[in-house]
Design a protein around this motif. Structure first.
Motif, PDB file in Angstrom:
ATOM      1  N   TYR A  94       0.827  -1.212   0.000  1.00  0.00           N
ATOM      2  CA  TYR A  94       0.000   0.000   0.000  1.00  0.00           C
ATOM      3  C   TYR A  94       0.859   1.258   0.000  1.00  0.00           C
ATOM      4  CZ  TYR A  94       0.663  -0.822   5.071  1.00  0.00           C
ATOM      5  OH  TYR A  94       1.191  -1.088   6.321  1.00  0.00           O
ATOM      6  N   SER A 140       0.669   4.094  -3.085  1.00  0.00           N
ATOM      7  CA  SER A 140       0.529   5.529  -2.828  1.00  0.00           C
ATOM      8  C   SER A 140       1.639   6.315  -3.516  1.00  0.00           C
ATOM      9  CB  SER A 140       0.546   5.802  -1.318  1.00  0.00           C
ATOM     10  OG  SER A 140      -0.597   5.271  -0.703  1.00  0.00           O
ATOM     11  N   SER A 155       0.793   6.488  -7.113  1.00  0.00           N
ATOM     12  CA  SER A 155      -0.323   7.409  -7.331  1.00  0.00           C
ATOM     13  C   SER A 155       0.174   8.851  -7.356  1.00  0.00           C
ATOM     14  CB  SER A 155      -1.359   7.236  -6.223  1.00  0.00           C
ATOM     15  OG  SER A 155      -2.428   8.161  -6.371  1.00  0.00           O
ATOM     16  N   GLN A 185      -4.217   4.601  -5.863  1.00  0.00           N
ATOM     17  CA  GLN A 185      -4.619   5.007  -4.524  1.00  0.00           C
ATOM     18  C   GLN A 185      -5.778   4.155  -4.021  1.00  0.00           C
ATOM     19  OE1 GLN A 185      -2.897   6.568  -2.684  1.00  0.00           O
ATOM     20  NE2 GLN A 185      -4.081   7.426  -1.006  1.00  0.00           N
ATOM     21  N   ALA A 242      -4.234   1.069  -2.743  1.00  0.00           N
ATOM     22  CA  ALA A 242      -3.576   1.338  -1.466  1.00  0.00           C
ATOM     23  C   ALA A 242      -4.582   1.328  -0.322  1.00  0.00           C
ATOM     24  CB  ALA A 242      -2.844   2.681  -1.529  1.00  0.00           C
ATOM     25  N   PHE A 253       2.457   5.790   4.660  1.00  0.00           N
ATOM     26  CA  PHE A 253       1.267   5.823   3.828  1.00  0.00           C
ATOM     27  C   PHE A 253       0.423   7.061   4.135  1.00  0.00           C
ATOM     28  CE2 PHE A 253      -3.308   5.098   4.067  1.00  0.00           C
ATOM     29  CZ  PHE A 253      -3.624   4.908   2.731  1.00  0.00           C
ATOM     30  N   THR A 294      -0.395  10.083   1.528  1.00  0.00           N
ATOM     31  CA  THR A 294      -1.798  10.268   1.170  1.00  0.00           C
ATOM     32  C   THR A 294      -2.254  11.690   1.429  1.00  0.00           C
ATOM     33  OG1 THR A 294      -2.264   7.934   1.624  1.00  0.00           O
ATOM     34  CG2 THR A 294      -4.139   9.418   1.563  1.00  0.00           C
TER      35      THR A 294
END
Length: 380
Positions: free
Chosen positions: A122, A126, A129, A153, A156, A178, A182
């Motif tokens: 994950y 990210s 992304s 995303q 993730a 993460f 994000t």
């Protein structure tokens, strides 16, 4: 001539119509040889759907957690059941990975997040992304990059949920990474709406507060990490400094707008609680500004800009949500902090001007003179 490694098919076998043993071995080897896909231990190959990211936050009184402030998409992608080392990484994702590594190299950022991503997919999703959004900012004709950003995303989010529910010493560092990535995606994504879809009208202040909620989600993860390590810390720690304190004196001397803003807060705030949280937020934003100006190479990633929304009091955040003018004025000075890190964190360059201009619109002429200093640092 008999068949061997150099002569896998021989005349004798042909005459008796027999398959050569080495020919069979060779055919088996050919079947297992990789052709179209390059394999890396990543689980980084989401199926791309036509989807939009929308960001959800609960504006209640408690401290938000990462699962409260997670980007939500319309399509859920279950994690692959294949072992990571057998999952293919498409060339499109290799491009994103290479582009992000080059970005880390050019800006002097630590690329260890990518290594963490191979163990915790994950994190890698990210990163890819964010890389897709960065690449789209440079090549806006490539609309498919927006789809890839959303798909990665979304993957993730699917993969991180079990770790958000069950934080432990093995995964907490990956969850922190993460969450930090994000929160940057939450700022980058509103800048690049898909041109073929009807998008909501964006309000920069609302988008910024949404990013703040997601950034403050890191707080709950860190508190859990310290609890597991037996460390007692208070993210709101820090004394209320009087004017005789050396650090306070240095800020007052170095930044003439700082005492003006403090006096304005003192005279404008009717309630003591409002005054205290606004003074605290102001001191912290100027403290981080001087830290970045004195040490420009310290932490070239987003962390020094992200610390401010983590450390401000919840009551001050509520004042921003209510669009209280004095709180919005302090937020205008935060745009200077973002501007100082815009050289290495590309969404901050656009956001510092976008946020300040929106604050000017909301506050109007009555407060315009108090925004002269941020305007000179951000818009000039």
């Amino acid at each position: 001539m008999q068949c061997d490694e150099q002569q896998p098919i021989c005349g004798l076998c042909k005459r008796v119509k027999k398959k050569c043993s080495f020919a069979v071995s060779e055919s088996r080897e050919l079947v297992t040889t990789p052709k179209d896909n390059f394999v890396l231990p990543s689980n980084a190959s989401p199926t791309i759907h036509q989807m939009d990211l929308s960001f959800r936050c609960r504006n209640d009184s408690r401290t938000p957690t990462p699962i409260d402030c997670m980007p939500q998409s319309n399509v859920g992608l279950p994690p692959s059941l294949s072992a990571p080392h057998t999952q293919p990484l498409p060339l499109a994702d290799l491009e994103l990975l290479y582009h992000q590594m080059r970005f880390y190299e050019v800006t002097g950022q630590d690329s260890s997040d990518i290594q963490v991503g191979f163990a915790f997919p994950y994190v890698l999703h990210s990163i890819l992304s964010l890389s897709a959004l960065l690449l789209f900012s440079e090549q806006p004709s490539r609309i498919e990059l927006l789809d890839r950003a959303c798909a990665h995303q979304n993957s993730a989010l699917t993969l991180v949920r079990p770790h958000l529910v069950d934080l432990n010493k093995q995964n907490v560092n990956a969850v922190v990474k993460f969450s930090a990535i994000t929160s940057v995606i939450a700022l980058a994504q509103p800048l690049y709406q898909h041109p073929y879809r009807i998008s909501r009208t964006s309000d920069p202040i609302s988008d910024m507060l949404n990013s703040f909620h997601m950034t403050r989600g890191i707080r709950s993860v860190l508190e859990r990490q310290w609890e597991m390590d037996g460390i007692h810390r208070d993210l709101d720690a820090g004394p209320e400094l009087d004017d005789d304190d050396p650090w306070q004196q240095d800020l007052i001397t170095k930044y003439p707008p700082y005492p003006i803003l403090r006096n304005l807060i003192t005279s404008h705030c009717t309630f003591e609680a409002d005054k205290l949280v606004c003074l605290d937020a102001t001191r912290k934003v100027f403290s981080f500004i001087t830290l970045l100006e004195d040490h420009p190479n310290l932490h070239p990633d987003a962390r020094l800009v992200q610390i401010w929304p983590i450390e401000i009091k919840k009551h001050f955040l509520n004042m921003l949500i209510a669009r209280r003018p004095i709180a919005l004025l302090v937020l205008g000075y935060y745009s200077v902090l973002m501007r100082l890190r815009s050289d290495t964190m590309w969404p901050f360059d656009t956001w510092s001007a976008r946020l300040l201009q929106r604050i000017e619109e909301v506050l109007g002429d009555e407060w315009a003179e108090y925004l002269d200093w941020p305007r000179s640092r951000v818009l000039s």
